[in-house]
Write an enzyme that holds these catalytic residues in place. Structure first.
Site: not given
Length: 906
Positions: A68, A469
């Site tokens: 992405d 993350d």
């Protein structure tokens, strides 16, 4: 930023220059020369969402994956790793590293297409594009679209939205989001037109009231698939009442498929034989989805059948990943879109969906039986530092399982993507014989982390990272996957870290945890951590700076103002004179001196962060601004901003503009000095001489060399940047989605160590006067030969005949394993004054010039030529000047070249 158009970029990628210019002398008004560098990823493997994996059904082992924010990849079967395909994407078109869909041509398998663009809202300033390649993604051409594409938008796991018509591979379809409808090319993707009679542009919006413009997009069309046995084309639509359309005449006319199931979005549509299978969910994902079904259409009778593996009453998830076995008719698999607890579920049928088995089943709660085992020894951090309690396990089978693909040539191979990696097995058919199969990571080569900060201390591990993350890592070996990420405490996305320059075992890192803690402390160079205390009201990590001797820490967290600590993070006091949200940095020599930037102003503290004073330098109020202090140089601090690069030598009281052709700075960092230099190497991500790139200067910014090229741009890169203090020339570059890159000088010594001291050269200073207007740094415009020593006997020199009006004497001044240093003295033997000179020679043993000063060197194959610098081309009769250079060797000998030519008419 300036960057050429797509066609020019592709042309540049297809052309390899044979001559390389290398120099480190005073700046002249030409493009910065390039120095050859080798770029590699610091290995983490994965680290982000892989929404698409596509096998080319026309060629064995030809597999593509899309991410992405990190570009697209092609699988290398021989290397068992992925090759990045979009590293040429640059700063101006960074959004094209978001890949919404990828489509290989099953007929002409050298062709592949990608729909690129990262956001459909204001975050991405550019429209999307369709990329096309005729060499499996090695090079690309680009066609701009009149709308945006959202490779990192909600619904990005649906698809594939791009598809090549196997009956006529000139035709390529693109199912667009944003209400932009269905598009088609009939010339291999060169030109595109909207299919104006396609009846439905979709209407599903995740959150129409989202003020950020992220969740309120119409997710549009979701996939395209073809019936290879007929002219039928099927298209998925993000419309819960009308999810599937088709054309029975190769796209001439379109109709809603009668009798279709409603109430859900069709994430996938796959044809096997006479059946169309769809996997549906109540949301577009990829993070959510609480209901859905799997359905089958008999394309010959028009009958739909609900073949969901789980009864409606037992579903707490939607379905997404869907694949069929091309070698085994009737065999298909489907994955849960989101089943956070206790794990993802994969279902398998060998009878067209009439019956199903599960990858795992409940026995007696909380126990489960599994058909598989997980082996994460290649990427041990995938257990997420967890010792999960049953029924959960660590590592998990997965989550966000939008991509699921059985190899069309090998029924035993399955690959699937998760939110963190690519997993797979080569023993899939063991499932059908009730024999356990092994699932392993298959993410080598994919580096998808978003890098928020980097630190390279003078001792300990060469690198410590702060990542989105997954937090970040202690990288003891750049080419080995670390065993675990930062933990105890776990801070979510780590937003910043720093170490004490004079006591580098002491580290502080900060992060965006949902709740406290937001800070961790390390006393062993960032390997092990303990939780620090924090001021009340902290909501996010912000930035942090550690004083040079570890006794002061300044923290600018989210949620509250800037604070300082004199107790290594156990107590905090509010700083004054500085606004909340500032970027903070420490002086690398003076323990009590700190710097900061906020809202166009530069600030300095000389009392350990207690009080800050604004300075007069004018800086941009928006855009990327980064502040870096110079190791070993008290009071020296640099600022990179969109209006240039600035340098202070008095702790920020005054600044001067760094020249050398720099017009824009994104980030700046410092590394080990060049051999013979007394100032650190400077690394810059920015624009020099009108060219965007990564640059190095060995003389405090007076002159730059470009160290990346158009094939290695990495999109939105440079928010994190660090030079290595132990290896000359090495730089660490952080990207937004392509992980951490480290770059070394091609063929140069990693860290040359002199043997015995050599006598200083007597010809290190120009024998002619230097114009006062020319900026020359004495410490780096020439390199004294005392920086290296010959490890073997060195022949003193070789001279040439003065018949050309000048002569050149070549001398080796130092030698080490793999490299050497030399100098050439140029003498005017004529009776008239020279205006310029040019020296040349040919190497016979594989030598390469890697850097020069006092002259601009170019090398083509074995031939080297050097022309004068701007200040030493004029030589009176009998006068001389000297230029120096560094070189690399590939063999065991380094013979002095002969002849060495000299001309006064270059």
């Amino acid at each position: 930023m300036r960057r050429s158009t797509g066609g020019v970029i592709v042309a540049a990628l297809m052309t390899a220059a044979t001559a390389v210019a290398v120099a480190a002398g005073p700046h002249v008004a030409t493009a910065a020369p390039a120095e050859p560098y080798t770029w590699k990823n610091v290995r983490i493997d994965g680290g982000g969402f892989v929404p698409g994996i596509v096998f080319n059904p026309g060629e064995k082992d030809l597999i593509y994956s899309r991410t992405d924010i990190g570009g697209a990849y092609r699988w290398s079967q021989s290397a068992q790793s992925w090759t990045p395909l979009l590293d040429w994407v640059g700063q101006d078109d960074w959004g094209h590293n978001g890949v919404l869909s990828i489509a290989p041509d099953p007929v002409d398998t050298s062709r592949v297409y990608a729909a690129v663009g990262m956001y459909t809202n204001s975050w991405d300033p550019n429209n999307g594009a369709i990329l096309r390649s005729t060499d499996k993604g090695n090079t690309w051409s680009r066609t701009a679209l009149p709308f945006k594409v959202g490779g990192n938008m909600p619904g990005r796991g649906m698809g594939e939205r791009l598809a090549v018509d196997p009956r006529d591979s000139r035709k390529v379809y693109f199912a667009a989001e944003g209400g932009n409808g269905l598009w088609r090319s009939t010339d291999y993707g060169v030109t595109w037109g909207k299919v104006t009679n396609f009846p439905n542009a979709g209407n599903y919006v995740a959150d129409p009231s989202d003020p950020n413009g992220y969740l309120n997009q119409n997710q549009g069309l979701t996939w395209v698939t073809f019936d290879p046995a007929s002219p039928a084309v099927y298209v998925g639509v993000a419309d819960k009442e009308n999810p599937v359309y088709r054309s029975l005449d190769s796209g001439a006319t379109w109709e809603r498929v009668a009798g279709q199931p409603t109430g859900y979005l069709a994430h996938k549509g796959v044809i096997q034989g006479k059946y169309l299978f769809i996997a549906t969910s109540d949301t577009g994902g990829p993070y959510d989805g609480a209901a859905g079904q799997v359905a089958r259409l008999d394309t010959t009778t028009g009958v739909w059948t609900d073949i969901s593996p789980t009864p409606v009453a037992d579903r707490y998830y939607g379905y997404s990943g869907l694949t069929v076995d091309a070698q085994k008719p009737g065999t298909l698999m489907v994955a849960t879109q989101i089943s956070w607890w206790p794990d993802a579920i994969f279902f398998r049928s060998t009878d067209y969906g009439a019956t199903w088995t599960r990858a795992w089943d409940w026995t007696s709660y909380p126990s489960r039986t599994k058909r598989y085992t997980m082996d994460i020894s290649a990427n041990p951090w995938l257990d997420f530092n967890s010792t999960a309690q049953a029924p959960e396990e660590s590592p998990k089978l997965g989550w966000m399982n939008e991509s699921l693909a059985i190899d069309p040539f090998d029924s035993n191979r399955l690959l699937y993507g998760t939110g963190a990696t690519v997993y797979g097995t080569t023993q899939l058919t063991n499932w059908d014989s009730n024999t356990t199969f092994t699932i392993k990571p298959y993410a080598k080569g994919i580096e998808e982390t978003a890098v928020l900060d980097l630190a390279s201390p003078p001792s300990g591990a060469p690198l410590v990272s702060a990542l989105g993350d997954v937090g970040g890592f202690h990288h003891a070996d750049l080419d080995t996957v670390p065993p675990n990420f930062h933990d105890t405490p776990s801070l979510g996305s780590n937003t910043g870290l720093d170490f004490a320059e004079l006591s580098p075992a002491f580290f502080v890192r900060v992060g965006n945890g949902d709740a406290a803690p937001h800070i961790g402390i390390s006393n062993d160079g960032g390997k092990n951590w303990y939780q620090g205390q924090e001021p009340a009201g902290v909501t996010g990590g912000g930035t942090v700076a550690v004083g040079a001797d570890a006794n002061n820490v300044v923290w600018a967290p989210a949620g509250v103002g800037v604070h300082y600590s004199t107790t290594r993070g156990s107590t905090w006091t509010a700083s004054t004179g500085i606004p909340a949200g500032a970027k903070v940095e420490s002086d690398r020599v003076n323990p009590g001196t700190f710097y900061a930037y906020a809202a166009g102003k530069f600030y300095t503290s000389t009392d350990g962060g207690a009080t800050f004073t604004a300075r007069s330098v004018v800086l941009p109020t928006e855009g990327r601004v980064n502040v870096k202090a110079v190791p070993g140089a008290a009071g020296q601090v640099w600022v990179a901003a969109k209006n240039g690069l600035f340098r202070s030598t008095d702790s920020g009281q005054t600044f001067t503009t760094v020249g050398g052709g720099v017009s824009e700075g994104i980030n700046v960092a410092f590394g080990k000095a060049a051999p013979g230099a007394t100032v650190p190497a400077v690394f810059l991500v920015g624009t020099v001489d009108g060219v965007d790139g990564v640059f190095r200067s060995d003389n405090s910014g007076a002159y730059w060399v470009r160290i990346n090229d158009d094939k290695h741009q990495y999109g939105n890169a440079g928010d994190a940047l660090a030079g290595d203090p132990r290896v000359y020339g090495r730089v660490y570059l952080g990207t937004n989605g392509r992980g951490i890159l480290y770059a070394d000088r091609t063929g140069g010594p990693a860290s040359p160590t002199p043997s015995t001291p050599a006598s200083p050269s007597t010809s290190v200073s120009p024998s002619t006067s230097v114009s006062p207007s020319t900026s020359v740094s004495p410490s780096t415009s020439v390199s004294p030969s005392t920086s290296v020593s010959p490890s073997t006997s060195v022949s003193p020199s070789t001279s040439v005949s003065p018949s050309a009006g000048c002569s050149a004497t070549y001398k080796l001044t130092g030698s080490w394993s793999g490299g050497f240093q030399g100098e050439v003295t140029v003498r005017n033997n004529g009776t008239a004054t020279t205006n310029a000179w040019k020296v040349g020679w040919t190497y016979t043993a594989g030598q390469t010039v890697t850097q020069s000063w006092g002259g601009t060197a170019t090398q083509s194959a074995t031939a080297v030529s050097v022309v004068n610098a701007g200040y030493n081309g004029t030589l009176a009769s009998g006068a001389s000047t000297t230029f120096g250079f560094l070189g690399s060797t590939t063999g065991t000998t380094n013979p002095i070249p002969s002849p060495v030519t000299c001309s006064t008419t270059p």
